[in-house]
Design an enzyme around this catalytic site. Structure first.
Site, PDB file in Angstrom:
ATOM      1  N   HIS A  65      39.334  43.901  30.681  1.00 55.79           N
ATOM      2  CA  HIS A  65      40.695  44.427  30.837  1.00 55.79           C
ATOM      3  C   HIS A  65      41.094  45.362  29.696  1.00 55.79           C
ATOM      4  O   HIS A  65      40.768  45.127  28.532  1.00 55.79           O
ATOM      5  CB  HIS A  65      41.699  43.286  30.923  1.00 55.79           C
ATOM      6  CG  HIS A  65      41.800  42.459  29.662  1.00 55.79           C
ATOM      7  ND1 HIS A  65      42.663  42.762  28.633  1.00 55.79           N
ATOM      8  CD2 HIS A  65      41.132  41.351  29.280  1.00 55.79           C
ATOM      9  CE1 HIS A  65      42.550  41.872  27.671  1.00 55.79           C
ATOM     10  NE2 HIS A  65      41.619  41.007  28.043  1.00 55.79           N
ATOM     11  N   ASP A  66      41.751  46.436  30.059  1.00 55.68           N
ATOM     12  CA  ASP A  66      42.369  47.370  29.109  1.00 55.68           C
ATOM     13  C   ASP A  66      41.363  48.106  28.228  1.00 55.68           C
ATOM     14  O   ASP A  66      41.753  48.689  27.211  1.00 55.68           O
ATOM     15  CB  ASP A  66      43.393  46.646  28.228  1.00 55.68           C
ATOM     16  CG  ASP A  66      44.460  45.948  29.048  1.00 55.68           C
ATOM     17  OD1 ASP A  66      45.259  46.662  29.692  1.00 55.68           O
ATOM     18  OD2 ASP A  66      44.492  44.704  29.079  1.00 55.68           O
TER      19      ASP A  66
ATOM     20  N   GLY B 167      37.888  42.704  26.089  1.00 59.12           N
ATOM     21  CA  GLY B 167      39.169  43.333  26.323  1.00 59.12           C
ATOM     22  C   GLY B 167      39.626  44.254  25.207  1.00 59.12           C
ATOM     23  O   GLY B 167      39.462  43.963  24.029  1.00 59.12           O
TER      24      GLY B 167
END
Length: 270
Positions: free
Chosen positions: A122-123, A140
């Site tokens: 994520h991200d 992440g």
């Protein structure tokens, strides 16, 4: 018009541009946008809130846009954005962003190759012209700048950053930031010189490469700490794009950059 195999599932809420090809048993969810001339191979899965650029190719069993593996995720709408000319090979996974990060989006730049079994969490932000070799995992909010190659089986700790034109050896444990133009490897990971082959392939001339090498020799091999080494470079080297990129990267690092190798090998560019 898109060419969709009758055994594929494409949501009526998905937007597929002209000349998109979707193979049998592929799955494309609501709110997906796929630009012209992409190929989605059999059994590939593209979940909600994914936007894909032109001329991309997604191979079997890749999963793009699954919800993040982060306990802070609370079902909010977040995104995956993929540039043009991106190849995503078998069983790679690219997760959506999270609101908690302040980004809410995972990004893959254009002309990038994501090889088989790579995981992009994520991200994360992956730049243009990058290669993530098979079994790489980036946790992440990792940032990978343009023209980076990460060797197979390497793992990046969350929040780490890899500077542009860096090359990371296979099976590396990336727990510190990798500065631009660097060659990094060994265990524990360390600075092993300038990425000579990569820079030459991309048109950097010998004077520029030597200047980059001299900057890193000053930072790493003249007995200074990193802060003093950067000050020495700023005072002793004329302004240049490469000098400023290196100094800005190091000074912005939150995790700190990798150390020099213990063998004190400064290398040669001849």
């Amino acid at each position: 018009m898109a060419e969709i195999h009758p055994l594929a599932y494409v949501s009526p809420k998905a937007k597929l541009a002209d000349n998109v090809k979707v193979g049998p048993f592929a799955y494309i969810d609501d709110d997906v946008e796929i630009a012209e001339n992409c190929t989605i191979h059999p059994h590939a899965i593209i979940y909600k809130y994914v936007k894909m650029g032109k001329n991309c190719e997604v191979y079997p069993s890749a999963v793009i846009g699954a919800v993040p593996q982060d306990l802070k995720f609370d079902g909010e709408i977040t995104y995956v954005e993929i540039g043009d000319n991106v190849v995503i090979r078998e069983c790679a996974t690219i997760n959506r962003g999270t609101k908690a990060s302040g980004k809410s989006v995972t990004k893959i730049g254009s002309n990038t190759l994501i090889m088989s079994y790579v995981h992009v969490a994520h991200d994360c932000q992956v730049g243009n012209h990058c290669i993530l070799v098979s079994y790489v995992g980036i946790a992440g909010e990792t940032t990978i700048d343009d023209w980076v190659i990460v060797g197979g089986g390497s793992k990046a700790h969350q929040f780490t950053r890899i500077g542009e034109h860096a090359m990371i050896g296979g099976v590396s444990k990336i727990n510190k930031d990798i500065p631009p133009y660097a060659l990094a490897g060994r265990d524990p990971i360390c600075y092993c010189g300038v990425n000579l082959v990569g820079l030459r392939r991309r048109g950097f001339d010998s004077d520029t490469i030597r200047n980059i090498k001299d900057i890193y020799d000053t930072i790493y091999y003249q007995g200074h700490n990193i802060t003093d080494g950067c000050a020495k470079v700023e005072a002793g080297f004329p302004p240049s794009k490469e000098r400023d990129i290196i100094l800005d990267f190091i000074r912005a690092s939150k995790r700190g950059i990798i150390k020099a190798n213990d063998l004190n090998e400064k290398g040669d560019i001849d």
